[in-house]
Design an enzyme around this catalytic site. Structure first.
Site, PDB file in Angstrom:
ATOM      1  N   ASP A  39     -26.530  -0.127  -9.510  1.00 52.61           N
ATOM      2  CA  ASP A  39     -25.574   0.902  -9.078  1.00 52.61           C
ATOM      3  C   ASP A  39     -25.191   1.758 -10.281  1.00 52.61           C
ATOM      4  OD1 ASP A  39     -23.484   0.907  -6.330  1.00 52.61           O
ATOM      5  OD2 ASP A  39     -23.026   2.213  -8.026  1.00 52.61           O
ATOM      6  N   ASN A  92     -30.349   1.269  -0.700  1.00 54.54           N
ATOM      7  CA  ASN A  92     -29.185   1.564   0.126  1.00 54.54           C
ATOM      8  C   ASN A  92     -28.233   2.589  -0.471  1.00 54.54           C
ATOM      9  OD1 ASN A  92     -26.780   0.632   1.939  1.00 54.54           O
ATOM     10  ND2 ASN A  92     -26.113   0.159  -0.150  1.00 54.54           N
ATOM     11  N   TYR A 158     -27.362  15.871   5.108  1.00 53.10           N
ATOM     12  CA  TYR A 158     -27.320  14.404   5.247  1.00 53.10           C
ATOM     13  C   TYR A 158     -28.288  13.949   6.336  1.00 53.10           C
ATOM     14  CZ  TYR A 158     -25.169   9.727   5.669  1.00 53.10           C
ATOM     15  OH  TYR A 158     -24.942   8.361   5.696  1.00 53.10           O
ATOM     16  N   LYS A 162     -31.588  11.572   6.058  1.00 49.97           N
ATOM     17  CA  LYS A 162     -31.660  10.286   6.773  1.00 49.97           C
ATOM     18  C   LYS A 162     -32.811  10.260   7.784  1.00 49.97           C
ATOM     19  CE  LYS A 162     -28.190   8.157   4.708  1.00 49.97           C
ATOM     20  NZ  LYS A 162     -28.459   7.028   3.797  1.00 49.97           N
ATOM     21  N   ILE A 191     -19.256   2.695   9.807  1.00 48.70           N
ATOM     22  CA  ILE A 191     -18.971   1.407   9.150  1.00 48.70           C
ATOM     23  C   ILE A 191     -17.794   1.569   8.200  1.00 48.70           C
ATOM     24  CG2 ILE A 191     -19.965  -0.502   7.828  1.00 48.70           C
ATOM     25  CD1 ILE A 191     -21.449   0.098  10.505  1.00 48.70           C
ATOM     26  N   THR A 193     -16.167   1.443   5.211  1.00 44.91           N
ATOM     27  CA  THR A 193     -16.473   1.344   3.770  1.00 44.91           C
ATOM     28  C   THR A 193     -15.710   2.463   3.046  1.00 44.91           C
ATOM     29  OG1 THR A 193     -18.295   2.929   3.778  1.00 44.91           O
ATOM     30  CG2 THR A 193     -18.866   0.644   4.313  1.00 44.91           C
TER      31      THR A 193
HETATM   32  P1  NAD Z   1     -20.123   3.444  -0.427  1.00 44.81           P
HETATM   33  O1  NAD Z   1     -19.755   4.770  -0.969  1.00 44.81           O
HETATM   34  O2  NAD Z   1     -19.073   2.458  -0.133  1.00 44.81           O
HETATM   35  O3  NAD Z   1     -21.212   2.767  -1.387  1.00 44.81           O
HETATM   36  C1  NAD Z   1     -22.289   3.525  -1.883  1.00 44.81           C
HETATM   37  C2  NAD Z   1     -22.707   2.961  -3.233  1.00 44.81           C
HETATM   38  O4  NAD Z   1     -23.811   3.751  -3.703  1.00 44.81           O
HETATM   39  C3  NAD Z   1     -21.591   3.078  -4.298  1.00 44.81           C
HETATM   40  O5  NAD Z   1     -21.429   1.853  -4.968  1.00 44.81           O
HETATM   41  C4  NAD Z   1     -22.097   4.168  -5.236  1.00 44.81           C
HETATM   42  O6  NAD Z   1     -21.692   4.000  -6.591  1.00 44.81           O
HETATM   43  C5  NAD Z   1     -23.614   4.014  -5.085  1.00 44.81           C
HETATM   44  N1  NAD Z   1     -24.317   5.214  -5.518  1.00 44.81           N
HETATM   45  C6  NAD Z   1     -24.050   6.512  -5.164  1.00 44.81           C
HETATM   46  N2  NAD Z   1     -24.879   7.325  -5.827  1.00 44.81           N
HETATM   47  C7  NAD Z   1     -25.679   6.549  -6.607  1.00 44.81           C
HETATM   48  C8  NAD Z   1     -26.724   6.823  -7.520  1.00 44.81           C
HETATM   49  N3  NAD Z   1     -27.113   8.068  -7.802  1.00 44.81           N
HETATM   50  N4  NAD Z   1     -27.343   5.771  -8.124  1.00 44.81           N
HETATM   51  C9  NAD Z   1     -26.955   4.512  -7.865  1.00 44.81           C
HETATM   52  N5  NAD Z   1     -25.964   4.189  -7.019  1.00 44.81           N
HETATM   53  C10 NAD Z   1     -25.330   5.199  -6.397  1.00 44.81           C
HETATM   54  O7  NAD Z   1     -20.986   3.757   0.887  1.00 44.81           O
HETATM   55  P2  NAD Z   1     -21.506   2.835   2.099  1.00 44.81           P
HETATM   56  O8  NAD Z   1     -20.770   3.261   3.289  1.00 44.81           O
HETATM   57  O9  NAD Z   1     -21.560   1.407   1.710  1.00 44.81           O
HETATM   58  O10 NAD Z   1     -22.972   3.441   2.244  1.00 44.81           O
HETATM   59  C11 NAD Z   1     -24.144   2.749   1.885  1.00 44.81           C
HETATM   60  C12 NAD Z   1     -25.312   3.431   2.561  1.00 44.81           C
HETATM   61  O11 NAD Z   1     -25.134   3.375   3.973  1.00 44.81           O
HETATM   62  C13 NAD Z   1     -25.485   4.917   2.221  1.00 44.81           C
HETATM   63  O12 NAD Z   1     -26.859   5.212   2.088  1.00 44.81           O
HETATM   64  C14 NAD Z   1     -24.904   5.613   3.434  1.00 44.81           C
HETATM   65  O13 NAD Z   1     -25.454   6.895   3.598  1.00 44.81           O
HETATM   66  C15 NAD Z   1     -25.308   4.653   4.521  1.00 44.81           C
HETATM   67  N6  NAD Z   1     -24.526   4.728   5.756  1.00 44.81           N
HETATM   68  C16 NAD Z   1     -23.190   4.496   5.752  1.00 44.81           C
HETATM   69  C17 NAD Z   1     -22.485   4.559   6.940  1.00 44.81           C
HETATM   70  C18 NAD Z   1     -21.008   4.289   7.030  1.00 44.81           C
HETATM   71  O14 NAD Z   1     -20.439   4.529   8.104  1.00 44.81           O
HETATM   72  N7  NAD Z   1     -20.356   3.810   6.012  1.00 44.81           N
HETATM   73  C19 NAD Z   1     -23.155   4.871   8.129  1.00 44.81           C
HETATM   74  C20 NAD Z   1     -24.522   5.093   8.091  1.00 44.81           C
HETATM   75  C21 NAD Z   1     -25.207   5.018   6.894  1.00 44.81           C
END
Ligand code: NAD
Length: 255
Positions: A39, A92, A158, A162, A191, A193
């Site tokens: 990360d 992810n 986005y 995706k 989700i 988060t």
């Molecule tokens: P989050 O923001 O809680 O966590 C994302 C993590 O990715 C963070 O720790 C951040 O530091 C890291 N990150 C961002 N840019 C980075 C980079 N350039 N290099 C390395 N690490 C990096 O988000 P989340 O909700 O846990 O999302 C995780 C994944 O799930 C993402 O790809 C997001 O698009 C996808 N997603 C999330 C949801 C939701 O509702 N939360 C829904 C669908 C998809």
């Protein structure tokens, strides 16, 4: 007593410092995997490492920007040097798009969204797959989204990234199907988060608005995505490849 299902396996998780990545890293460790945490956010990643260690598993936390080819290569190399193999990858890491109609998305924003959310998975797989082939095969899961299977107003960049991830996943799955590497995508709904907090504004009204998209009437928990990622990564999912698994409380079902 039966062995934990990921005993002896090494799992590489990006975006491990928060949300879905953290929950999945903990779930892998709880089921016996050695976990490599990649990360850009060092303090979030250290907190995940602390939580993973609580499960007694081996863990390596690395600062890695998934838009940097050099940093990804170095992280994969370090993982293999430290633990001797690579079996599982969960690509992810991702960022959200502030809502904007297409004309209002700047070219820089577009480039950044596609870089972090799509090109990153290409780069990760490019350097993970050779390590997996040396380990005798493996399993990769890329994080797409409900936004990978439907259009969403105000989310063109986005959604494009995706959707692209699903195409990338399917084609890569075909490239390596005969060599023992399975490649799947997970498509989460809404989700709970830090990303969703930022996206919804974190206010009661903002939360209600996003929950309004969910037929089940609530947000999903990161652990509910982790359990699906573990299924895809385990021998239970041994015939699944090129699949985009939607886990979304019904969000995209009626659309
Ligand atoms: P989050 O923001 O809680 O966590 C994302 C993590 O990715 C963070 O720790 C951040 O530091 C890291 N990150 C961002 N840019 C980075 C980079 N350039 N290099 C390395 N690490 C990096 O988000 P989340 O909700 O846990 O999302 C995780 C994944 O799930 C993402 O790809 C997001 O698009 C996808 N997603 C999330 C949801 C939701 O509702 N939360 C829904 C669908 C998809």
């Amino acid at each position: 007593m039966t062995e934990p299902r990921f005993a002896g396996k090494v799992a590489f998780v990006t975006g491990s410092g928060s949300g879905i990545g953290r929950a999945t890293a903990i779930a892998f460790a709880a089921e016996g995997a050695t976990v490599v945490l990649a990360d850009i956010d060092t303090s979030g990643n250290e907190e995940t490492a602390r939580l993973v260690s609580g499960h007694g598993g081996k863990v390596l936390a690395l600062k890695c920007d998934v838009t940097s080819s050099q940093e990804i290569q170095a992280a994969v190399e370090q993982a293999v040097q430290e633990f001797g193999r690579l079996d599982i990858a969960f690509n992810n890491a991702g960022i959200e798009q502030p809502p904007a109609a297409l004309v209002d998305i700047s070219e820089d924003q577009w480039a950044r969204l596609l870089d972090v959310n799509l090109r990153s998975a290409f780069l990760c797989m490019k350097y993970q797959i050779p390590a997996m082939l040396k380990s005798g095969g493996g399993s990769i899961v890329n994080t797409s989204s409900g936004a990978g299977v439907i259009g969403i107003s105000g989310q063109a960049a986005y959604v494009a990234a995706k959707h692209g991830l699903i195409g990338l996943t399917k084609s890569t799955a075909l490239d390596y199907a005969s060599q023992g590497i399975r490649v799947n995508a997970i498509c989460p709904g809404i989700i709970e988060t830090p990303m969703m907090d930022r996206f919804s504004g974190g206010t009661p009204e903002g939360r209600e608005r996003v929950i309004g998209q969910e037929p089940v009437g609530r947000m999903g928990k990161p652990e509910e995505i982790a359990s699906a990622v573990l299924w895809l990564s385990s021998d239970l999912g041994s015939f699944a490849t090129g699949h985009a698994m939607v886990i979304d409380g019904g969000q995209t079902v009626g659309i």
